[in-house]
Design an enzyme around this catalytic site. Structure first.
Site, short mmCIF file in Angstrom:
data_model
loop_
_atom_site.label_atom_id
_atom_site.label_comp_id
_atom_site.label_asym_id
_atom_site.label_seq_id
_atom_site.Cartn_x
_atom_site.Cartn_y
_atom_site.Cartn_z
N ALA A 11 0.86 -1.19 0.00
CA ALA A 11 0.00 0.00 0.00
C ALA A 11 0.90 1.24 0.00
CB ALA A 11 -0.91 -0.04 1.21
N ARG A 16 6.99 9.59 -4.87
CA ARG A 16 8.11 9.89 -5.77
C ARG A 16 8.00 9.16 -7.11
NH1 ARG A 16 13.02 8.38 -2.16
NH2 ARG A 16 11.42 7.38 -0.89
N GLU A 159 15.53 5.74 10.72
CA GLU A 159 15.16 6.07 9.34
C GLU A 159 16.06 7.20 8.82
OE1 GLU A 159 13.08 4.45 7.19
OE2 GLU A 159 13.38 3.06 8.84
N ALA A 367 11.17 -13.19 -51.27
CA ALA A 367 11.24 -11.84 -50.72
C ALA A 367 9.96 -11.08 -51.03
CB ALA A 367 12.44 -11.11 -51.31
C1 UD1 Z 1 11.56 1.52 4.15
C2 UD1 Z 1 12.14 1.30 5.55
C3 UD1 Z 1 13.63 1.61 5.51
C4 UD1 Z 1 14.32 0.73 4.50
C5 UD1 Z 1 13.64 0.83 3.13
C6 UD1 Z 1 14.18 -0.25 2.21
C7 UD1 Z 1 10.37 1.83 7.13
C8 UD1 Z 1 9.83 2.84 8.08
N1 UD1 Z 1 11.47 2.18 6.50
O1 UD1 Z 1 11.71 2.88 3.83
O2 UD1 Z 1 14.22 1.39 6.81
O3 UD1 Z 1 15.68 1.09 4.39
O4 UD1 Z 1 12.24 0.66 3.22
O5 UD1 Z 1 13.64 -0.15 0.92
O6 UD1 Z 1 9.80 0.77 7.02
N2 UD1 Z 1 3.83 0.75 2.59
C9 UD1 Z 1 2.54 0.42 2.93
N3 UD1 Z 1 1.82 1.29 3.69
C10 UD1 Z 1 2.33 2.45 4.14
C11 UD1 Z 1 3.65 2.79 3.79
C12 UD1 Z 1 4.39 1.91 3.03
O7 UD1 Z 1 2.04 -0.65 2.53
O8 UD1 Z 1 1.61 3.18 4.83
C13 UD1 Z 1 4.62 -0.19 1.74
C14 UD1 Z 1 5.02 0.44 0.43
O9 UD1 Z 1 4.18 0.02 -0.64
C15 UD1 Z 1 6.43 -0.10 0.19
C16 UD1 Z 1 6.92 -0.48 1.58
O10 UD1 Z 1 5.81 -0.49 2.42
O11 UD1 Z 1 6.41 -1.22 -0.64
C17 UD1 Z 1 7.99 0.47 2.10
O12 UD1 Z 1 7.46 1.76 2.20
P1 UD1 Z 1 8.26 3.06 1.75
O13 UD1 Z 1 7.44 4.23 2.04
O14 UD1 Z 1 8.76 2.89 0.38
O15 UD1 Z 1 9.46 3.02 2.80
P2 UD1 Z 1 10.94 3.61 2.62
O16 UD1 Z 1 10.92 5.04 2.93
O17 UD1 Z 1 11.50 3.17 1.34
#
Ligand code: UD1
Ligand code: CA
Length: 458
Positions: A11, A16, A159, A367
């Site tokens: 989710a 970005r 983070e 051809a």
């Molecule tokens: C996250 C990790 C970070 C890690 C990185 C690796 C956390 C807080 N941070 O950061 O430590 O280095 O991934 O790629 O976990 N998602 C949901 N619901 C939400 C938010 C996110 O399902 O409310 C899912 C997103 O679809 C995604 C994943 O969780 O696939 C990670 O979320 P994202 O926001 O991309 O976290 P990062 O900032 O990349």
């Protein structure tokens, strides 16, 4: 190892990534990211699997249908962070007695070996409360940092946006995957807060919370490229590059020669035999199988095609879905084939379109031959018998059959079936006027010299 349940977080906002489609459904090597993860996780035969998705996310039913094991979709109502996303799966997992393996849908390159290593580390002594996958990254912008204590034990995850300069210098980054006992995790999640840079509930806070209860946490180290998180289109391109590297290496390890590997693009499911030679700039779409000893020459584009052993394709050939190229058959330059079988030893060496057709054994397609398979409304088939010879620049107006061993004269427009071993020619009669060219040139010369009449150049 008891069977773990799988949770994939898919989710969230994808801010970005800037797409109307969720980033986890974007393909790499021709397959949605999410399905790459599911395919890797299949090696673990998870006890059950839950994917956490956003409300109204399109395209998920297709993914679920293609999953190698049953998956359940649960909705996270609002993207409040990764801890909140796991909480959304609570109802579906509460009764699970054992570990959870939590994966991030936007980190599709995690390999089965790393997933297994995380679960195996959970049965160590002393048993770590949770185990995360760490990778050493030189410039891990955006990744959480794994902060260890003086004894080198994992103490907490900070983070990136919340980390100070010193913490950011830590090379050990969080790849995302985590193995943890289900009941223990759901007990901890209530304590996770959102007082941080993103104002989100971070799953990664679980490590610090477990430590505060006097428990240990572990790290398994993975390979840097498998950790790649896809948050933007640029990272999507990097993931594609990593996967293509893996697929090229696999083809070469299987005994194929890639003259310029870096210019060849495979699909996740491309099957390449032994002693296959692939020239530069060849692109494989999904559903291609290439038999032993076949040659695919430069600049060919191939999808949904089966190429038998010893066949030769290209350069500059285009094979579209439903193409079968038989053993030792030849498809040459600027030939397009669609939904057609080119039987063993048949040849279409130059400039042709073969669609909705069968070209029998050893037949020769001259051809410029075109199967006229579409009349604007309907598609029709062309049958060409074994050993037939189709002269250059023939139009075969389908539905039409050319019998075995028949010959069609060049330039013919064939609208009626040609019996076996017949010779069919359809073109207007040729006339040659003796000395006609000489007389023509003389007339032109006279016209140019005539007074009162302006020549073009004058
Ligand atoms: C996250 C990790 C970070 C890690 C990185 C690796 C956390 C807080 N941070 O950061 O430590 O280095 O991934 O790629 O976990 N998602 C949901 N619901 C939400 C938010 C996110 O399902 O409310 C899912 C997103 O679809 C995604 C994943 O969780 O696939 C990670 O979320 P994202 O926001 O991309 O976290 P990062 O900032 O990349
Ligand atoms: Ca991410």
């Amino acid at each position: 190892m008891s069977q773990a349940a799988l949770v994939i977080l898919a989710a969230g906002k994808s801010t970005r990534f800037k797409s109307r489609t969720s980033k986890v459904l974007h393909p790499i090597a021709g397959r949605p990211m999410l399905l790459h993860l599911l395919a890797s996780a299949a090696a673990l035969t998870p006890a059950r699997a839950v994917i956490v998705v956003s409300p109204g996310m399109d395209g998920l039913d297709e993914v679920a249908a293609q999953s190698p094991f049953p998956v359940r979709l649960v909705v996270q109502e609002e993207p409040r962070g990764t801890a909140d996303a796991v909480l959304a799966a609570k109802g579906a997992l509460e009764d699970h007695d054992g570990d959870l393996l939590i994966l991030y849908g936007d980190a599709p390159l995690i390999e089965a070996a790393s997933m297994r290593a995380l679960l195996e580390a959970r049965v160590g002594e002393p048993k770590p409360a949770c185990v995360v996958l760490g990778v050493g990254l030189e410039d891990g912008v955006g990744y959480g940092r794994l902060i260890c204590d003086a004894q080198g034990r994992l103490d907490r995850i900070v983070e990136y946006l919340d980390a100070g300069a010193e913490e950011r210098r830590t090379a050990l980054c969080n790849a995302g995957p985590m193995a943890i006992d289900a009941r223990f995790l759901f007990g901890l999640l209530d304590e996770v807060g959102s007082d941080n840079a993103k104002g989100e509930f971070y799953l990664t806070d679980v490590v610090g919370l477990a430590r505060r209860r006097g428990l240990t946490c572990g790290v398994v180290e993975g390979r840097p490229e498998e950790a790649l998180g896809v948050n933007s289109r640029a990272e999507l391109a990097r993931a594609e590059a990593v996967l293509q590297e893996r697929l090229r290496a696999k083809a070469m390890a299987g005994g194929a020669t890639l003259i310029d590997p870096w210019s060849v693009y495979f699909s996740f499911d491309t099957v390449i035999g032994q002693d296959v030679t692939i020239g530069p700039q060849v692109i494989f779409g999904s559903g291609v199988v290439v038999g032993d000893g076949a040659t695919i020459r430069a600049f060919s584009h191939i999808e949904g095609a089966e190429i038998a052993e010893g066949a030769s394709v290209g350069p500059f050939a285009r094979l579209r879905p439903g193409t079968v190229v038989g053993a030792n058959a030849r498809i040459g330059n600027f030939v397009e084939v669609k939904n057609a079988t080119i039987e063993a030893g048949a040849k279409a060496n130059h400039l042709a379109y073969i669609g909705d057709a069968r070209v029998g054994r050893g037949a020769n397609i001259g051809a410029g031959t075109i199967t006229c398979n579409y009349d604007g409304v309907r598609k029709s088939r062309t049958e060409i018998g074994a050993g037939a010879f189709i002269g250059s620049n023939t139009a075969l107006v389908a539905p039409v059959t050319v019998g075995e061993g028949a010959i069609v004269g060049a330039g013919s427009v064939i609208t009626e079936d040609v019996p076996a071993d017949a010779l069919a020619v359809e073109r207007s009669e040729q006339r040659s006027a003796p000395e006609g060219a000489t007389r023509f040139r003389q007339r032109r010369a006279r016209e140019a010299g005539e007074p009162g009449k302006r020549s073009k150049k004058g």
